[in-house]
Design a protein around this motif. Structure first.
Motif, mmCIF file in Angstrom:
data_model
loop_
_atom_site.group_PDB
_atom_site.id
_atom_site.type_symbol
_atom_site.label_atom_id
_atom_site.label_comp_id
_atom_site.label_asym_id
_atom_site.label_seq_id
_atom_site.Cartn_x
_atom_site.Cartn_y
_atom_site.Cartn_z
ATOM 1 N N ALA A 251 21.837 -15.741 -33.802
ATOM 2 C CA ALA A 251 20.505 -15.752 -33.180
ATOM 3 C C ALA A 251 20.040 -14.321 -32.917
ATOM 4 N N LEU A 252 20.964 -13.484 -32.441
ATOM 5 C CA LEU A 252 20.605 -12.083 -32.180
ATOM 6 C C LEU A 252 20.263 -11.367 -33.485
ATOM 7 N N ALA A 268 18.438 -14.296 -26.858
ATOM 8 C CA ALA A 268 19.044 -14.869 -28.066
ATOM 9 C C ALA A 268 20.569 -14.805 -27.961
ATOM 10 N N LEU A 269 21.073 -13.700 -27.448
ATOM 11 C CA LEU A 269 22.521 -13.509 -27.353
ATOM 12 C C LEU A 269 23.156 -14.408 -26.292
ATOM 13 N N ASN A 350 7.100 -14.799 -27.031
ATOM 14 C CA ASN A 350 8.532 -14.524 -26.957
ATOM 15 C C ASN A 350 9.336 -15.821 -26.984
ATOM 16 N N LEU A 351 8.815 -16.845 -26.329
ATOM 17 C CA LEU A 351 9.535 -18.128 -26.338
ATOM 18 C C LEU A 351 9.581 -18.697 -27.760
ATOM 19 N N PHE A 352 8.461 -18.608 -28.461
ATOM 20 C CA PHE A 352 8.466 -19.103 -29.845
ATOM 21 C C PHE A 352 9.452 -18.315 -30.700
ATOM 22 N N CYS A 357 14.736 -18.058 -33.511
ATOM 23 C CA CYS A 357 16.078 -17.474 -33.653
ATOM 24 C C CYS A 357 17.134 -18.551 -33.486
ATOM 25 N N ASP A 358 16.957 -19.404 -32.490
ATOM 26 C CA ASP A 358 17.911 -20.478 -32.205
ATOM 27 C C ASP A 358 18.019 -21.403 -33.420
#
Ligand code: ATP
Ligand code: MG
Length: 449
Positions: A251-252, A268-269, A350-352, A357-358
């Protein structure tokens, strides 16, 4: 190395006073790698008071350590006198610093060979007394001199080795890495602020996998982020083929691809760390109910421990808490507006990003993901400028003052009116709101007796 006209002039002023001026550290390394550099560190044999005599405008930036900032032709230049460091009895601060007149002495106290170049600004020549060029060519991070001694002097250097591997995509030389592993527990002697600075730079780098894996291998991760270290014990289930630590690293890496801001990268991390505590093995499956709530709390205490700013901490906490939003096309427009209010307009993007990433880090992709539709609906709502805060209501406390002179009651009524308007924006009209306000007031009064 070619430097600007102003830097050449600066250097000639040093020369005319019988001193020399060098560019050192990261800027020379980055130049050799053909990469842009953001900060320039200079070093000289002139003592701080001698530098101050040469220039009219100077600032005592770190005078105790020999650093003076020279303001010259609109630019500002941090210049540090050559120095050596005394013993480090506490693994974090030298007991004393001594100014010296030799560049070699100064270069010896630096951490890694690739950080110990100097560029003589009068000739443009590059000085490489520790074989940094060959390490640069082989993409290697190697401590200068005896690695055990260097890491014993200042344990932060262990963290810095991981950070440079993340920044440059370099491997750490074997003896250097062995010494890091042997001495990693000394990192707890270093202040959280210094650790945070290196950790966040490691996270915000082009090759974060290398940094995090180095931290894992050397034992740093277990000490600095035990919550993330534990994720190694959670094997992938369901959609996830990957182990939970791997999921976070993927994700990171994706956040870096998106050029996401630091808070998204941190989120993300850490976004699934709550799974370690909420894992329940049921007969035919494993569940992690409310792991996002638990994870948000854990991330918040991590950020507190690292003495991060409140703003950064709150952002990371919010992103993790909201990352599991289960959107479906059946959502009403009111539900979309409630999401906007809860997350805050400024955090939606940022949430999107975090959700993307997830998803990209989940090796077995779920099918029911339609954030594109959610994004479009959020944008549509925002562009219609609906009432989302008390300020957007067509009435305010003053309008209600003839009906109620009680502050808490007014607040409660306005809040209920806002909820009503978020559900149905057509009700945001003064007359309608005044009527509803009276009804609400009567209702609340009855409820209170
Ligand atoms: P970046 O471009 O990422 O800032 P940098 O090399 O400039 O990389 P800094 O942390 O700004 O890294 O440090 C500047 C220089 O000071 C380093 O290149 C190194 O020579 C020296 N240095 C910094 N911290 C240490 C330390 N803890 N121990 C030894 N030398 C250090
Ligand atoms: Mg720097």
């Amino acid at each position: 190395m070619i430097v600007s006209e102003d830097i050449r002039t600066l250097s000639s002023i040093f020369k005319s006073h019988g001193f020399s001026l060098y560019l050192v550290g990261g800027a020379v390394r980055d130049h050799l790698l053909s990469k842009p550099s953001h900060d320039y560190d200079f070093t000289t044999d002139a003592r701080p008071e001698e530098i101050k005599e040469m220039f009219r405008h100077t600032i005592d930036t770190g005078i105790k350590h020999g650093t003076v900032t020279v303001l010259f032709r609109g630019g500002s230049y941090e210049i540090t006198t050559f120095r050596t460091e005394g013993d480090y009895s506490d693994s974090r601060h030298p007991d004393s610093v001594t100014f010296v007149r030799s560049l070699s002495e100064d270069l010896k106290r630096r951490d890694f060979t690739i950080n110990a170049f100097a560029c003589d600004l009068s000739s443009g020549d590059i000085i490489d007394e520790h074989n940094g060029l060959s390490d640069l060519k082989n993409k290697t991070i190697r401590a200068i001199g005896n690695p055990e001694e260097r890491f014993t002097e200042d344990a932060l250097r262990i963290m810095r080795a991981a950070r440079f591997s993340s920044k440059l995509g370099f491997e750490i030389e074997e003896e250097t890495k062995k010494a890091m592993t042997r001495l990693s527990s000394n990192i707890s002697k270093v202040s959280e602020e210094r650790i945070r600075e290196e950790l966040f730079r490691l996270i915000d780098s082009p090759f974060p996998r290398l940094g995090i894996e180095t931290m894992y291998d050397t034992g740093l991760l277990k000490i600095i982020l035990p919550e993330l270290y534990e994720c190694k014990n959670i094997e992938g289930t369901g959609y996830h083929k990957e182990n939970l630590l791997e999921h976070h690293i993927l994700a990171l890496e994706y956040a870096e691809k998106l050029k996401a801001p630091l808070t998204v990268k941190i989120a993300a991390l850490l976004h699934d760390i709550g799974k370690v505590k909420t894992e329940r093995k049921e007969e035919d499956r494993t569940t992690y109910y409310s792991h996002e709530i638990c994870g948000a709390e854990m991330a918040s205490s991590i950020m507190k421990r690292l003495k991060s700013s409140n703003k950064e901490r709150e952002e990371v906490e919010l992103l993790i808490r909201e990352h599991m939003v289960q959107y479906s096309s059946a959502w009403s427009d009111g539900a979309i507006r409630r999401l906007i209010v809860r997350v805050g307009k400024e955090n939606l993007n940022n949430l999107f990003m975090l959700r993307e990433c997830d998803r990209k880090a989940t090796l077995f992709l779920p099918q029911d993901y339609n954030d594109e539709e959610l994004k479009a609906r959020v944008e549509r709502e925002i562009s219609s400028s609906p009432a989302l805060t008390l300020k957007d209501l067509k009435i305010n406390g003053k309008d209600l003052s003839s009906y109620m002179n009680n502050g808490p009651m007014t607040g409660r009524v306005l809040k209920s009116l806002l909820e009503m308007v978020i559900d149905d924006p057509t009700l945001n009209q003064k007359q309608i709101l005044l009527e509803r306000a009276r009804e609400l007031m009567e209702r609340f009064k009855k409820e209170d007796v």
